[in-house]
Write a protein that holds these residues in place. Structure first.
Motif, PDB file in Angstrom:
ATOM      1  N   ILE A 221      10.455  60.923  92.957  1.00  0.00           N
ATOM      2  CA  ILE A 221      11.693  61.569  92.532  1.00  0.00           C
ATOM      3  C   ILE A 221      11.324  62.636  91.507  1.00  0.00           C
ATOM      4  CG2 ILE A 221      13.969  61.276  91.477  1.00  0.00           C
ATOM      5  CD1 ILE A 221      13.855  58.324  92.261  1.00  0.00           C
ATOM      6  N   ASP A 222      11.726  63.865  91.762  1.00  0.00           N
ATOM      7  CA  ASP A 222      11.476  64.960  90.825  1.00  0.00           C
ATOM      8  C   ASP A 222      12.763  65.280  90.076  1.00  0.00           C
ATOM      9  OD1 ASP A 222       8.886  65.133  91.713  1.00  0.00           O
ATOM     10  OD2 ASP A 222       9.274  66.784  93.100  1.00  0.00           O
ATOM     11  N   LEU A 223      12.663  65.329  88.760  1.00  0.00           N
ATOM     12  CA  LEU A 223      13.812  65.604  87.911  1.00  0.00           C
ATOM     13  C   LEU A 223      13.574  66.868  87.100  1.00  0.00           C
ATOM     14  CD1 LEU A 223      14.378  62.012  86.425  1.00  0.00           C
ATOM     15  CD2 LEU A 223      15.323  62.962  88.539  1.00  0.00           C
ATOM     16  N   ALA A 224      14.643  67.626  86.869  1.00  0.00           N
ATOM     17  CA  ALA A 224      14.570  68.822  86.031  1.00  0.00           C
ATOM     18  C   ALA A 224      15.625  68.736  84.946  1.00  0.00           C
ATOM     19  CB  ALA A 224      14.787  70.082  86.871  1.00  0.00           C
ATOM     20  N   ARG A 225      15.311  69.307  83.796  1.00  0.00           N
ATOM     21  CA  ARG A 225      16.248  69.310  82.668  1.00  0.00           C
ATOM     22  C   ARG A 225      17.488  70.108  83.038  1.00  0.00           C
ATOM     23  NH1 ARG A 225      13.220  71.762  78.439  1.00  0.00           N
ATOM     24  NH2 ARG A 225      13.995  73.754  79.205  1.00  0.00           N
ATOM     25  N   THR A 226      18.659  69.576  82.671  1.00  0.00           N
ATOM     26  CA  THR A 226      19.905  70.284  82.922  1.00  0.00           C
ATOM     27  C   THR A 226      20.164  71.307  81.812  1.00  0.00           C
ATOM     28  OG1 THR A 226      21.184  68.597  81.749  1.00  0.00           O
ATOM     29  CG2 THR A 226      20.917  68.314  84.132  1.00  0.00           C
ATOM     30  N   SER A 227      21.075  72.204  82.063  1.00  0.00           N
ATOM     31  CA  SER A 227      21.330  73.296  81.104  1.00  0.00           C
ATOM     32  C   SER A 227      21.900  72.794  79.790  1.00  0.00           C
ATOM     33  CB  SER A 227      22.290  74.315  81.737  1.00  0.00           C
ATOM     34  OG  SER A 227      23.528  73.688  82.064  1.00  0.00           O
ATOM     35  N   HIS A 228      22.600  71.637  79.805  1.00  0.00           N
ATOM     36  CA  HIS A 228      23.221  71.120  78.589  1.00  0.00           C
ATOM     37  C   HIS A 228      22.381  70.038  77.920  1.00  0.00           C
ATOM     38  CE1 HIS A 228      24.507  68.576  81.980  1.00  0.00           C
ATOM     39  NE2 HIS A 228      24.483  67.575  81.110  1.00  0.00           N
ATOM     40  N   SER A 229      21.174  69.801  78.410  1.00  0.00           N
ATOM     41  CA  SER A 229      20.340  68.706  77.922  1.00  0.00           C
ATOM     42  C   SER A 229      19.726  69.009  76.563  1.00  0.00           C
ATOM     43  CB  SER A 229      19.232  68.425  78.939  1.00  0.00           C
ATOM     44  OG  SER A 229      18.340  67.450  78.437  1.00  0.00           O
ATOM     45  N   ARG A 230      19.532  67.959  75.763  1.00  0.00           N
ATOM     46  CA  ARG A 230      18.817  68.061  74.496  1.00  0.00           C
ATOM     47  C   ARG A 230      17.327  67.768  74.674  1.00  0.00           C
ATOM     48  NH1 ARG A 230      23.477  64.984  73.320  1.00  0.00           N
ATOM     49  NH2 ARG A 230      22.215  63.130  73.763  1.00  0.00           N
ATOM     50  N   ALA A 231      16.911  67.483  75.914  1.00  0.00           N
ATOM     51  CA  ALA A 231      15.529  67.076  76.177  1.00  0.00           C
ATOM     52  C   ALA A 231      14.542  68.197  75.870  1.00  0.00           C
ATOM     53  CB  ALA A 231      15.389  66.636  77.630  1.00  0.00           C
ATOM     54  N   LEU A 232      13.349  67.802  75.441  1.00  0.00           N
ATOM     55  CA  LEU A 232      12.269  68.745  75.203  1.00  0.00           C
ATOM     56  C   LEU A 232      11.455  68.992  76.470  1.00  0.00           C
ATOM     57  CD1 LEU A 232      11.109  67.349  71.754  1.00  0.00           C
ATOM     58  CD2 LEU A 232      12.298  69.511  72.147  1.00  0.00           C
ATOM     59  N   LEU A 233      11.361  67.997  77.317  1.00  0.00           N
ATOM     60  CA  LEU A 233      10.621  68.135  78.565  1.00  0.00           C
ATOM     61  C   LEU A 233      11.356  69.047  79.542  1.00  0.00           C
ATOM     62  CD1 LEU A 233       9.744  64.357  79.094  1.00  0.00           C
ATOM     63  CD2 LEU A 233       8.120  66.146  78.440  1.00  0.00           C
ATOM     64  N   ASP A 234      10.584  69.815  80.318  1.00  0.00           N
ATOM     65  CA  ASP A 234      11.176  70.610  81.390  1.00  0.00           C
ATOM     66  C   ASP A 234      11.554  69.729  82.575  1.00  0.00           C
ATOM     67  OD1 ASP A 234      10.967  73.049  80.101  1.00  0.00           O
ATOM     68  OD2 ASP A 234       8.962  73.447  80.893  1.00  0.00           O
ATOM     69  N   GLY A 235      10.761  68.704  82.808  1.00  0.00           N
ATOM     70  CA  GLY A 235      11.012  67.858  83.958  1.00  0.00           C
ATOM     71  C   GLY A 235      10.279  66.543  83.884  1.00  0.00           C
ATOM     72  N   VAL A 236      10.588  65.674  84.834  1.00  0.00           N
ATOM     73  CA  VAL A 236       9.938  64.373  84.961  1.00  0.00           C
ATOM     74  C   VAL A 236       9.630  64.149  86.439  1.00  0.00           C
ATOM     75  CG1 VAL A 236      10.106  61.890  84.562  1.00  0.00           C
ATOM     76  CG2 VAL A 236      11.263  63.463  83.003  1.00  0.00           C
ATOM     77  N   LYS A 237       8.410  63.783  86.730  1.00  0.00           N
ATOM     78  CA  LYS A 237       8.023  63.430  88.095  1.00  0.00           C
ATOM     79  C   LYS A 237       7.781  61.932  88.130  1.00  0.00           C
ATOM     80  CE  LYS A 237       3.855  64.079  89.779  1.00  0.00           C
ATOM     81  NZ  LYS A 237       2.634  64.721  90.324  1.00  0.00           N
ATOM     82  N   VAL A 238       8.593  61.224  88.898  1.00  0.00           N
ATOM     83  CA  VAL A 238       8.522  59.767  88.956  1.00  0.00           C
ATOM     84  C   VAL A 238       7.903  59.335  90.277  1.00  0.00           C
ATOM     85  CG1 VAL A 238       9.794  57.603  88.767  1.00  0.00           C
ATOM     86  CG2 VAL A 238      10.616  59.632  87.541  1.00  0.00           C
ATOM     87  N   THR A 239       6.767  58.676  90.205  1.00  0.00           N
ATOM     88  CA  THR A 239       6.155  58.091  91.390  1.00  0.00           C
ATOM     89  C   THR A 239       6.643  56.659  91.521  1.00  0.00           C
ATOM     90  OG1 THR A 239       4.177  59.465  91.174  1.00  0.00           O
ATOM     91  CG2 THR A 239       3.989  57.481  92.535  1.00  0.00           C
ATOM     92  N   LEU A 240       7.149  56.313  92.691  1.00  0.00           N
ATOM     93  CA  LEU A 240       7.695  54.981  92.930  1.00  0.00           C
ATOM     94  C   LEU A 240       6.632  54.126  93.611  1.00  0.00           C
ATOM     95  CD1 LEU A 240      11.193  56.078  94.276  1.00  0.00           C
ATOM     96  CD2 LEU A 240      10.519  55.584  91.914  1.00  0.00           C
ATOM     97  N   ALA A 241       6.269  53.036  92.979  1.00  0.00           N
ATOM     98  CA  ALA A 241       5.204  52.172  93.497  1.00  0.00           C
ATOM     99  C   ALA A 241       5.754  50.809  93.878  1.00  0.00           C
ATOM    100  CB  ALA A 241       4.099  52.031  92.449  1.00  0.00           C
ATOM    101  N   SER A 242       4.981  50.106  94.680  1.00  0.00           N
ATOM    102  CA  SER A 242       5.422  48.799  95.171  1.00  0.00           C
ATOM    103  C   SER A 242       5.338  47.720  94.104  1.00  0.00           C
ATOM    104  CB  SER A 242       4.579  48.385  96.382  1.00  0.00           C
ATOM    105  OG  SER A 242       3.189  48.360  96.035  1.00  0.00           O
ATOM    106  N   ASP A 243       4.375  47.852  93.194  1.00  0.00           N
ATOM    107  CA  ASP A 243       4.221  46.855  92.138  1.00  0.00           C
ATOM    108  C   ASP A 243       3.456  47.468  90.966  1.00  0.00           C
ATOM    109  OD1 ASP A 243       1.420  46.780  92.816  1.00  0.00           O
ATOM    110  OD2 ASP A 243       1.863  45.298  94.368  1.00  0.00           O
ATOM    111  N   THR A 244       3.322  46.696  89.891  1.00  0.00           N
ATOM    112  CA  THR A 244       2.685  47.224  88.688  1.00  0.00           C
ATOM    113  C   THR A 244       1.165  47.345  88.834  1.00  0.00           C
ATOM    114  OG1 THR A 244       2.697  44.979  87.750  1.00  0.00           O
ATOM    115  CG2 THR A 244       4.482  46.457  87.099  1.00  0.00           C
ATOM    116  N   VAL A 245       0.595  46.669  89.802  1.00  0.00           N
ATOM    117  CA  VAL A 245      -0.833  46.869  90.071  1.00  0.00           C
ATOM    118  C   VAL A 245      -1.049  48.304  90.557  1.00  0.00           C
ATOM    119  CG1 VAL A 245      -2.794  46.187  91.501  1.00  0.00           C
ATOM    120  CG2 VAL A 245      -1.274  44.440  90.556  1.00  0.00           C
ATOM    121  N   ALA A 246      -0.156  48.758  91.436  1.00  0.00           N
ATOM    122  CA  ALA A 246      -0.263  50.126  91.961  1.00  0.00           C
ATOM    123  C   ALA A 246      -0.004  51.156  90.869  1.00  0.00           C
ATOM    124  CB  ALA A 246       0.724  50.314  93.117  1.00  0.00           C
TER     125      ALA A 246
END
Length: 522
Positions: A221-246
C-alpha cells in the motif's frame, strides 16, 4: 475486546504481542526535517474500512490511523486528547449530551468538506456491525442505538447533525470517556461516496487523515501526504507480509525502515527495537456461576495456587511481561502490583485455603479449559495450571477445545477455569473493566453480577473530574480482583525493529504511533 476465549475471538492462536511504550527521539539539537518516504512492513492488514476492521490487529489499526481522523485524537507524546476533525468539545452538566465543534476547513482527500453528517454516517456504519463486534457495542449507550439496530429507525436519533459544523451525541447514561473512545481508529470519519451499495470501498479509499492511498496491490500500500496534513513525511510505503518472520527478513535486508518483528525471539544486539504496549492481555478466568466455582473462597485459593511467574518465564520471556492487575501500563489508574498478595504464588498457603474453603466437603474436579494451538503451548500451560491445583488439593483436568469452537463454548457458560484474552480498544481504564465485569457487560463471560462493581462503573462514567474518575476505576479494579474471577498472567508485547534514521516514534497504550511526528534523518 475478548480474544480467543469469549464471544468474539480474533486472535491467531499461534501469535502473541504487547507492553511498555518507548520513544525513539531525535539526537540532541537535531531539527526535524520534512520529506522522504518511510518504508514499513506490517502483518494482519485485510481492510482499509474502519467499519470492517479487526480490533485485535495492530497492523490494521496502524493503517487506519494514517488514513482516517476521528473527531479527536490521542497525543501519545503528551498523553492527552487533542483536536482532530473537532476543534473543541463540551459535555452537559448531567453528562448526557456531548457537543463537538468541527473544524470549518476539515476536508477529505478528494477535496470535499467534512461535515457533521459525515461523522454521523461513519459512526452509524460502525454501529451497524451489531452486538457481535465490540466497536459497535461501545456505541450502545447512544440514544436510539437499540431502535437503529432493530431496524425500527433508519438512523441513530441520538447522533444529531443538523448543523454542518456541529455534532451532538445524546446518551442514555453518562459516559465520561466518550472522547477517548472516539479517538480510536475504528471511529475514523469516512466519505459516503467512497462506498458502493454493498458497503464495499470503491476505487482507492477516500481518506480524512494525514495520508491517502495512491496505489494498492495484494502486497503493498502506497500512501502520500494530504494537502491538509501536519505530517513531515512525504509518504509511507507499507509492505504487507504474512507474518512477523517475513517482516523481520525485510528489515534485515534493509528493504524497510520500520517492521513488526517476532516478539518471542531475542532480537539481534545490533538492531534497535521498540517494545510496545498494544493493550492485549492473557488471562485465565473463572465462571462464578459454575457449580464447582461458585465458592468465592475456593476461587481465591485457586488464584494463590497458580504460579503465574513460572508461566511467564517459560512461555513469554520475550513476548510478554507478568500482569499484576487489569489496568495496563500507560493507562490512567495503572498500578504495578494491583493484585498484590492475592496473586502472589504460595503453594502451602493455597493448600490451607482450599481446605478451609471446602470446610469438610469433597473437593470438586476443576476443568482447565483451553483452545488447541499448533505449537502445543496452550496445552502445556493448561497442564501446568492443573498440576498446581492438584498440588493444592484440588483434582483438576485440562480440557481441550478446537480454536474455531472455543468462543461459543466460553459464551455458553459451560467453561470452568478458562483461558482467554482481552484487548482494550481505547485509552481509558473503562475499556479494560466495564465490558468484562459489569453485570450487563458485553463480554462478561464470568457470570459475575456484583452490585458494588456496577455502582463503581456508574460513578466512574459519570465523573467529570479525571482524578475522581480514576479513583473510581481503581476502586473498581480492586473490587473485581477481590471477587477472584480472574487470574491475570501476561501482558503481551509487540516489538518493532527501527532503522537508525527514524526519528520521533512514540507509541500509545494500544501500540499505535503518531505518524505525523515521525521524520527521517537523511
Amino acid at each position: 475486546m475478548l480474544i480467543a476465549g469469549c464471544s468474539r475471538p480474533h486472535e491467531n492462536p499461534d501469535a502473541a504481542s504487547d507492553v511498555t511504550a518507548k520513544r525513539i527521539t531525535a539526537v540532541d539539537k537535531e531539527i526535524p526535517r520534512a520529506g522522504g518516504t518511510l518504508a514499513m512492513a506490517l502483518t494482519g492488514v485485510d481492510t482499509l474500512d474502519p467499519a470492517r476492521a479487526n480490533e485485535a490487529s495492530t497492523g490494521e489499526q496502524l493503517i487506519l490511523d494514517m488514513l482516517y481522523d476521528g473527531l479527536v485524537r490521542w497525543d501519545a507524546l503528551r498523553g492527552e486528547l487533542a483536536p482532530a476533525i473537532a476543534t473543541s468539545w463540551t459535555v452537559s452538566d448531567d453528562g448526557l449530551t456531548w457537543s463537538f465543534a468541527l473544524a470549518p476547513n476539515a476536508q477529505f482527500s478528494n477535496g470535499r468538506a467534512i461535515t457533521s453528517a459525515d461523522v454521523k454516517f461513519s459512526l452509524e456504519r460502525v454501529a451497524a456491525r451489531g452486538m457481535s463486534e465490540l466497536s459497535a457495542v461501545q456505541l450502545a449507550g447512544i440514544k436510539g442505538y437499540g431502535d437503529f439496530l432493530a431496524k425500527r429507525s433508519p438512523t441513530i436519533t441520538g447522533i444529531v447533525a443538523t448543523d454542518p459544523t456541529k455534532l451532538v451525541i445524546a446518551l442514555d447514561s453518562p459516559f465520561s470517556s466518550l472522547p477517548e473512545l472516539l479517538a480510536g481508529p475504528l471511529f475514523g470519519v469516512v466519505a459516503k461516496e467512497g462506498f458502493d451499495a454493498t458497503g464495499a470501498i470503491t476505487g482507492e479509499a477516500i481518506s480524512s487523515g494525514p495520508f491517502t492511498v495512491t496505489a494498492r496491490t495484494a502486497g503493498q500500500i502506497d500512501l502520500a501526504r494530504t494537502s491538509h496534513s501536519r505530517a513531515l513525511l512525504d509518504g509511507v510505503k507499507v509492505t504487507l507480509a504474512s507474518d512477523t518472520v517475513a517482516t523481520a527478513e525485510l528489515f534485515a535486508k534493509g528493504e524497510v525502515q520500520l517492521a513488526s518483528i517476532p516478539a518471542e525471539n531475542e532480537p539481534d544486539a545490533a538492531t534497535t527495537t521498540v517494545r510496545s504496549n498494544n493493550g492485549a492481555t492473557f488471562f485465565y478466568g473463572m465462571s462464578v456461576s459454575s457449580p464447582v466455582l461458585g465458592n468465592a473462597a475456593l476461587r481465591t485459593a485457586i488464584v494463590k495456587a497458580i504460579d503465574r511467574s513460572a508461566i511467564q518465564a517459560k512461555y513469554f520471556a520475550q513476548s510478554g511481561e507478568l500482569a499484576n492487575g487489569l489496568i495496563p501500563p500507560g493507562v490512567a489508574g495503572h498500578r504495578d502490583d494491583a493484585c498484590g498478595e492475592a496473586c502472589a504464588f504460595d503453594a502451602a498457603a493455597a493448600k490451607q485455603m482450599v481446605t478451609a474453603a471446602l470446610a469438610g466437603a469433597s473437593a470438586p474436579t476443576i476443568h482447565v479449559d483451553y483452545f488447541t494451538d499448533s505449537a502445543g503451548r496452550e496445552a502445556d500451560i493448561a497442564t501446568m495450571i492443573a498440576q498446581s491445583l492438584v498440588a493444592a488439593g484440588l483434582p483438576a483436568e485440562p480440557r481441550a477445545h478446537a480454536f474455531e469452537d472455543y468462543h461459543s463454548f466460553i459464551a455458553s457458560g459451560a467453561a470452568e477455569l478458562f483461558r482467554f484474552g482481552w484487548v482494550g480498544t481505547f485509552d481509558s481504564p473503562d475499556a479494560y473493566l466495564t465490558p468484562l465485569f459489569g453485570s450487563v457487560g458485553s463480554d462478561n463471560v464470568f457470570g459475575l453480577k456484583d452490585a458494588e462493581a456496577d455502582k463503581l462503573i456508574g460513578a466512574a462514567r459519570a465523573a467529570a473530574d479525571p482524578d475522581v474518575r480514576m479513583g473510581k476505576y481503581v476502586a473498581l479494579e480492586d473490587r473485581i480482583l477481590s471477587l477472584a474471577s480472574i487470574v491475570p498472567i501476561v501482558r503481551y508485547r509487540s516489538v518493532y525493529a527501527v532503522s537508525a534514521e527514524l526519528r520521533d516514534l512514540s507509541t500509545d497504550t494500544e501500540g499505535l504511533f503518531d505518524i505525523e511526528r515521525i521524520w527521517l534523518a537523511h
